[in-house]
Design an enzyme around this catalytic site. Structure first.
Site, PDB file in Angstrom:
ATOM      1  N   ASP A  59       5.351  -2.063  -3.005  1.00  0.00           N
ATOM      2  CA  ASP A  59       6.709  -1.685  -2.610  1.00  0.00           C
ATOM      3  C   ASP A  59       6.910  -1.716  -1.096  1.00  0.00           C
ATOM      4  OD1 ASP A  59       4.831   0.473  -2.765  1.00  0.00           O
ATOM      5  OD2 ASP A  59       6.443   1.872  -2.308  1.00  0.00           O
ATOM      6  N   GLU A  60       8.117  -1.995  -0.705  1.00  0.00           N
ATOM      7  CA  GLU A  60       8.672  -1.755   0.625  1.00  0.00           C
ATOM      8  C   GLU A  60       7.934  -2.461   1.771  1.00  0.00           C
ATOM      9  OE1 GLU A  60      11.024   2.398   0.148  1.00  0.00           O
ATOM     10  OE2 GLU A  60       8.881   2.590   0.533  1.00  0.00           O
TER      11      GLU A  60
END
Length: 831
Positions: free
Chosen positions: A543-544
């Site tokens: 993620d991210e």
């Protein structure tokens, strides 16, 4: 005050031309800042250790958040580079609570802020962002003199807003050269109300929660979670002890059921509870993994399980029906099976470590309520939490925090930990993890380890740099670079979601990255093998991986949009954009864009996952979005952990991921993030970017297989109605899981407060489909206050039964198990 008055802003500009002491005397803002305070005689020289002790014991830092609408009050939020030009004002308040004079000389203050601090509005102080949420505040000579009892106010501007006491972190500490860092005694607390003096008016709310009051119901025949179907029989069973006869369950699993009986106050001897695995004797809709038939009669109970798990769950249903200490249960026949294969709970150990005993208590409760997968987030920017043989730096450095600016011996403090691990520090030894995996298996709970990469990897990157420096100094260059995670020539400039630089992201273009992933996967798989519990699911994270300053809320320095922050966009990069090793991949045609790197790395890691005999790789949706489908990965199955909110398109996301063939697990923030507050009351802690109030009723009301339906019951994050129309086919849902992200859970007690009793509502929805949940139908729209498809009478009747069981029967069991739960938000009348 609600904002910085214009006359004070002008005064600050005029005072900037004066000496710091004279400026303070002229401004005279706050108690103890007038001319008399500014002209006290200078103190005598104090030895470093004595000065650090003096400051630690006598200086308190209070905080007042004044105005959440800085731009409307004239603060240049856009020019300060605030996301969407949104900023707030407040005051750092220094208080001398001792009997000696405090001056500015020879010390620095380190403080934490989960909001970016954009400006300090007073001359004589230097504010420097170090990393993550850690800031260094340096008073310049002549800027601060505090007599006993005096206060000194330092106005500041922060990004976004302050709506919760937990937005403002504890444990600032002072550093004096030649002395040990020292936490300010009066700020050494997890009770934020002890140092937060006030919040803005729009942060005030006495809302008790979403749950409507309910009248107590007759629930002697209702289990938690609810069963698929049941039929009353004649008589009752007086249950005060159990004699377990379960030959198809392992002795360790039988022992876990015996321990549960002890926790409930049931004796070893007593009612005979027998069971067999007999899948052929069950009806088709029960003949699935975890399915069972439970027959309760006056003389005992008999369970027919589809498998060992079904037999085990039959006993847990029997336990659910009895009060703690024992009592009478109506005779009945139950036929039951799980709704979803994946009934999970996620715990973040990386941000703030949670101890094995707490995790074992969690496993006990997951098992009792038929949740079957424990997702452990073992690494992130703020910490590495599992011992890996051969890589001691991961835990020796990445498992603790201290004030070491070089981060050679530890990671810098984060999240209010202080410089000495007053919260946050620790890790699972190899043996801890093996024992935990084995303990979980004995309770029919599967552990899913997550090592987050390529983003959220700062703990790994920093510790492997320390390893590199050590081995390089010893002349072992090949060994030094084997697990190095950075391209040393990468000059990419970025700010991550939680305000780290490029070292938050391991570089997927360097050989050490895949070497490292392979090593960690292999070692953790070997721990499962030693526990004799094969590893079936590996969570990649994913993620991210992004630069937040390249988001939609920012514009160039010459931008004219008053609603966006102005930053030097030309100086901002995507992750790895200036890495020569990644540029080489572009030049060779191995990738077409830097944007491909996260998914490319996920595919490479999936091959290593498969090579270790692991059938399924999971990831947060970010880590898979560049692939056309699960067939591009090396494992037999690919699971996506979906964390879109419903009001930001979660229903469409679930449909799309499912249609591509991914095993889709709902981890939706607006219903399933247990680090979010229970209610709107600002004293309830939590992040709230996806929901301001998620209590047990909201979790209970969740309809996972018809996500549009949820828009009829609750508004968006701020309570505003929004409309969702079902499109395409119904998604195939593998399951749901609750999330306990660790930023606001600095200790084990706070974890349990945030998780319970929401975990029981999660279990209800993960195991049982309610009759008020409507089937997904394309073209049907739902909107709060506008549509009326949901049978609210049925929902409230079901909720009343659940709430009664929770309050009257299950909360006393949690107390007996030593669980520090939050008192429910609902009131139960007529008990």
């Amino acid at each position: 005050m609600n904002r910085i008055p214009h006359f004070l802003c002008a005064g600050l500009l005029a005072a900037a031309a004066l000496s710091p002491v004279a400026a303070l005397a002229q401004l005279g803002v706050g108690e103890g800042t007038g001319a008399a305070a500014a002209t006290n005689a200078a103190p005598q020289h104090v030895a470093p250790t004595a000065l650090a002790t003096l400051l630690s014991n006598n200086l308190a830092l209070h905080v007042a958040a004044d105005n959440n609408h800085g731009a409307a009050a004239g603060v240049p939020c856009a020019s300060l580079g605030a996301d969407w030009a949104s900023c707030a004002t407040g005051r750092l308040i220094f208080v001398n609570r001792g009997q000696q004079l405090i001056t500015d000389g020879g010390w620095k203050l380190y403080l934490h802020s989960i909001r970016r601090l954009l400006r300090i509005d007073r001359p004589g102080f230097t504010l420097r962002h170090l990393t993550g949420d850690l800031y260094e505040l340096t008073p310049q000579p002549g800027s601060l003199r505090l007599a006993p009892g005096e206060r000194f106010e330092l106005p500041f501007v922060g990004e976004y807003w302050y709506l919760r006491y937990s937005d403002l972190l504890p444990r600032p500490y002072v550093v004096v050269a030649g002395a040990q860092p020292a936490v300010l005694k009066y700020d050494d607390t997890d009770d934020e109300t002890r140092y937060v003096e006030s919040l803005p008016p729009d942060a005030q709310s006495n809302s008790p929660g979403n749950a409507p009051p309910v009248a107590a119901q007759a629930v002697s025949d209702r289990a938690l979670p609810s069963v698929k179907r049941q039929r009353a029989l004649d008589g009752t069973l007086d249950l005060h002890g159990v004699d377990l006869r379960l030959p198809d369950i392992s002795p360790a699993q039988v022992e876990s059921l015996r321990e549960r009986a002890h926790t409930l106050g049931l004796d070893d001897a007593g009612t005979r509870v027998a069971g067999i695995v007999a899948p052929q004797r069950l009806p088709a809709d029960i003949a699935v993994p975890g399915g069972y038939r439970l027959t309760i009669g006056p003389s005992g109970a008999f369970i027919e399980g589809y498998d060992a798990a079904g037999e085990y769950y039959g006993v847990q249903t029997l336990y659910s029906l009895v009060q703690e200490g024992g009592g009478r249960i109506p005779a009945m026949r139950i036929e039951d099976a799980p709704r979803f294969p994946h009934r999970g709970m996620h715990v973040d150990l990386a941000r703030n470590f949670k101890h094995p005993a707490t995790l074992r208590r969690l496993i006990d409760q997951m098992s009792a309520y038929k949740l079957n997968r424990l997702h452990l987030h073992l690494s992130d920017d703020e910490g590495w939490r599992i011992e890996i043989p051969g890589l001691p730096e991961l835990t020796e450095i990445g498992g603790r925090r201290c004030h070491d600016l070089s981060e050679t011996h530890c990671l810098l403090p984060q999240l209010g930990s202080g410089p000495d691990n007053r919260s946050g520090g620790g890790y699972l030894t190899r043996n801890d993890y093996i024992e935990l995996v084995r303990y979980a298996a004995d309770h029919f709970v599967e552990v899913i380890p997550e090592i987050d990469m390529p983003a959220h990897s700062r703990a790994a990157v920093v510790t492997m740099e320390a390893r590199y420096r050590r081995l390089h100094a010893e002349g072992q260059e090949q060994e030094a670079t084997e697990y190095r995670l950075l391209d040393p020539q990468d000059t990419s400039q970025l700010t991550t979601v939680q305000f780290y630089d490029r070292r938050s992201d391991l570089n997927p273009c360097v050989p050490g990255a895949l070497n490292f992933a392979s090593k960690v996967i292999r070692e953790i798989a070997s721990m499962h093998a030693q526990a004799q519990v094969p590893l079936h699911i590996w969570h990649f994270g994913g993620d991210e991986a992004k630069n937040i300053l390249l988001g939609a809320g920012f514009q160039p320095l010459n931008g004219t949009d008053p609603g966006k922050g102005r930053v030097d966009l030309a100086a901002q990069d995507k992750p790895w954009a200036r890495s020569p090793m990644c540029k080489a991949l572009l030049q060779r045609g191995e990738i077409k864009s830097i944007d491909e790197l996260p998914t490319r790395f996920a595919k490479q890691v999936s091959m290593q996952v498969a090579a270790n005999g692991i059938n399924t790789m999971a990831a947060w949706e970010d880590g898979l979005k560049g692939a056309s489908g699960p067939q591009e990965f090396g494992t037999r199955n690919v699971m996506v952990s979906l964390w879109d909110t419903i009001f930001w398109g979660g229903a469409d996301s679930a449909r799309d991921w499912s249609a591509k063939g991914y095993q889709t697990v709902l981890a939706l923030p607006d219903y399933l993030y247990f680090d979010f507050p229970y209610t709107l009351n600002p004293r309830e802690r939590g992040y709230y970017w996806g929901s301001h109030a998620t209590d047990e009723y909201k979790v209970f009301s969740f309809a996972p297989e018809n996500l549009p339906q949820n828009a009829e019951l609750f508004g968006d994050r701020d309570g505003n109605p929004f409309e969702v129309t079902g499109t395409g086919g119904a998604p195939r849902i593998e399951g749901i899981q609750g999330q306990a992200w660790g930023e606001v859970m600095r200790n084990d007690r706070l974890l349990e407060y945030m998780v319970y009793p929401r975990l029981l509502a999660l279990a209800e929805r993960a195991w049982h489909k309610a009759d008020w949940e409507l089937p997904f139908v394309a073209g049907v729209s739902y909107k709060l206050g506008a549509t009326h498809h949901v049978d609210m009478v049925a929902l409230e009747r079901d909720w009343a039964g659940f709430a009664t069981v929770l309050k009257q029967r299950e909360l006393p069991k949690l107390e007996r198990a030593g669980i520090g739960y939050r008192k429910p938000t609902f009131t139960l009348t007529g008990e």
